[in-house]
Write a protein that holds these residues in place. Structure first.
Motif, PDB file in Angstrom:
ATOM      1  N   LEU A  53       8.209  35.450  19.473  1.00  0.00           N
ATOM      2  CA  LEU A  53       8.543  35.918  18.031  1.00  0.00           C
ATOM      3  C   LEU A  53       7.743  36.068  17.366  1.00  0.00           C
ATOM      4  CD1 LEU A  53      11.162  36.519  16.015  1.00  0.00           C
ATOM      5  CD2 LEU A  53      11.579  34.262  15.129  1.00  0.00           C
ATOM      6  N   TRP A  55       6.435  34.659  14.707  1.00  0.00           N
ATOM      7  CA  TRP A  55       7.030  33.977  13.571  1.00  0.00           C
ATOM      8  C   TRP A  55       5.785  32.949  12.839  1.00  0.00           C
ATOM      9  CZ3 TRP A  55       8.483  28.249  14.880  1.00  0.00           C
ATOM     10  CH2 TRP A  55       8.836  27.765  13.698  1.00  0.00           C
ATOM     11  N   TRP A  91      14.937  37.866  17.404  1.00  0.00           N
ATOM     12  CA  TRP A  91      15.219  35.952  18.127  1.00  0.00           C
ATOM     13  C   TRP A  91      16.422  36.458  18.597  1.00  0.00           C
ATOM     14  CZ3 TRP A  91      14.093  31.727  19.425  1.00  0.00           C
ATOM     15  CH2 TRP A  91      15.258  31.263  19.311  1.00  0.00           C
ATOM     16  N   ALA A 109      11.736  27.034  20.616  1.00  0.00           N
ATOM     17  CA  ALA A 109      13.151  27.233  19.634  1.00  0.00           C
ATOM     18  C   ALA A 109      13.052  26.133  19.323  1.00  0.00           C
ATOM     19  CB  ALA A 109      13.875  27.856  21.333  1.00  0.00           C
ATOM     20  N   TYR A 159      19.286  32.360  13.476  1.00  0.00           N
ATOM     21  CA  TYR A 159      18.532  31.491  13.097  1.00  0.00           C
ATOM     22  C   TYR A 159      19.128  29.986  13.169  1.00  0.00           C
ATOM     23  CZ  TYR A 159      13.887  33.953  11.749  1.00  0.00           C
ATOM     24  OH  TYR A 159      12.830  34.490  12.256  1.00  0.00           O
TER      25      TYR A 159
END
Length: 270
Positions: A53, A55, A91, A109, A159
């Motif tokens: 991701l 992120w 995601w 994760a 999420y």
């Protein structure tokens, strides 16, 4: 005389053969070592395909070494003989693709009990804290979730937040597809609060959202501190071997100091 000559010749020949064997011993040892190394220490390259991701600052195609989480995972897996392929996806799509066996695992994760029904986890390699954020001119505070009744709270779709928050049906929750979208809604007054990883918020507020650095702030205490792991499909027969290899490699880099150096390289505290 003939016997003596033959005896002398045989003795000389034996001596020559002995010297030849001694001379060849280093070569023999080298060949033996080479064969042993080939059999026991040089394993064939294995490929593992991971979904990831964008992120920040944990994972990202534009970050140094693709971020601290990616750096740790790739360092460990490469040390165990893996060639690592990474694809960046939203995601929700990562979860679907993993379930459909299009990836071997998801690089980063959070551990949740619900996910263990279909998936299994490696050992944790990082921790990550989630906070409520508010506008800086807001007076909102909280100690328990019921304190937040009546406020509009922004979350990112799919999420893992906290079990308590996810199950708090008495709260007004709205969902978007990214942290940046939530920050924008918080700034324009569409939301009263958002939930976001603290380091992600700090990163965004000094990069793409820099003009608004002083306009939002975290509310203590943290909502939850998560463990970050690699997520694998439970019914994939290769998953247990992936986990065993990763866990063994992770323990090794923690012990030899490599793990600490990776954290420091990315500005994280060991």
């Amino acid at each position: 005389m003939i016997f003596k000559a033959r005896s002398t010749m045989t003795s000389a020949l034996n001596k020559l053969l002995f010297l030849l064997v001694i001379a060849m011993q280093p070569v023999y040892n080298l060949v033996l070592a080479s064969n042993t190394m080939t059999d026991s220490t040089i394993a064939p390259i294995k490929t593992i395909k991971l979904a990831s991701l964008e992120w920040y600052p944990y994972q990202g195609s534009n970050l140094p070494n693709q971020g601290v989480a990616t750096d740790i995972v790739m360092t460990v897996l490469k040390s165990k003989g893996y060639e690592v392929e990474i694809d960046y996806l939203p995601w929700s799509r990562q979860m679907r693709e993993l379930e459909n066996h299009r990836f071997d695992g998801i690089l980063g994760a959070y551990f949740t009990k619900e996910r263990t029904q279909k998936f299994i986890y490696s050992d944790c390699y990082l921790t990550s804290s989630e906070y409520f954020y508010k506008r800086s001119d807001s007076k909102i505070s909280w100690k328990k979730l019921s304190d937040l009744k009546g406020y509009k709270i922004g979350l990112v779709r799919d999420y893992a937040n906290s079990p308590q928050l996810d199950n708090a049906d008495f709260l007004h929750k709205e969902y978007v597809n990214s942290d940046i979208a939530n920050i924008k809604k918080l700034l324009n007054g569409s939301l009263d609060l958002i939930v976001i990883n603290k380091k992600t918020a700090e990163y965004l507020l000094i990069t793409s959202m820099a003009p608004f650095f002083n306009d939002i702030e975290a509310i203590k205490p943290p909502l939850i501190t998560h463990k970050l792991c690699i997520l694998f499909n439970r019914d994939d027969p290769k998953s247990k071997q992936y986990i065993a290899d990763f866990n063994q490699g992770l323990a090794k880099i923690r012990k030899d100091g490599t793990y600490k150096k990776i954290l420091q390289r990315h500005g994280f505290t060991p």
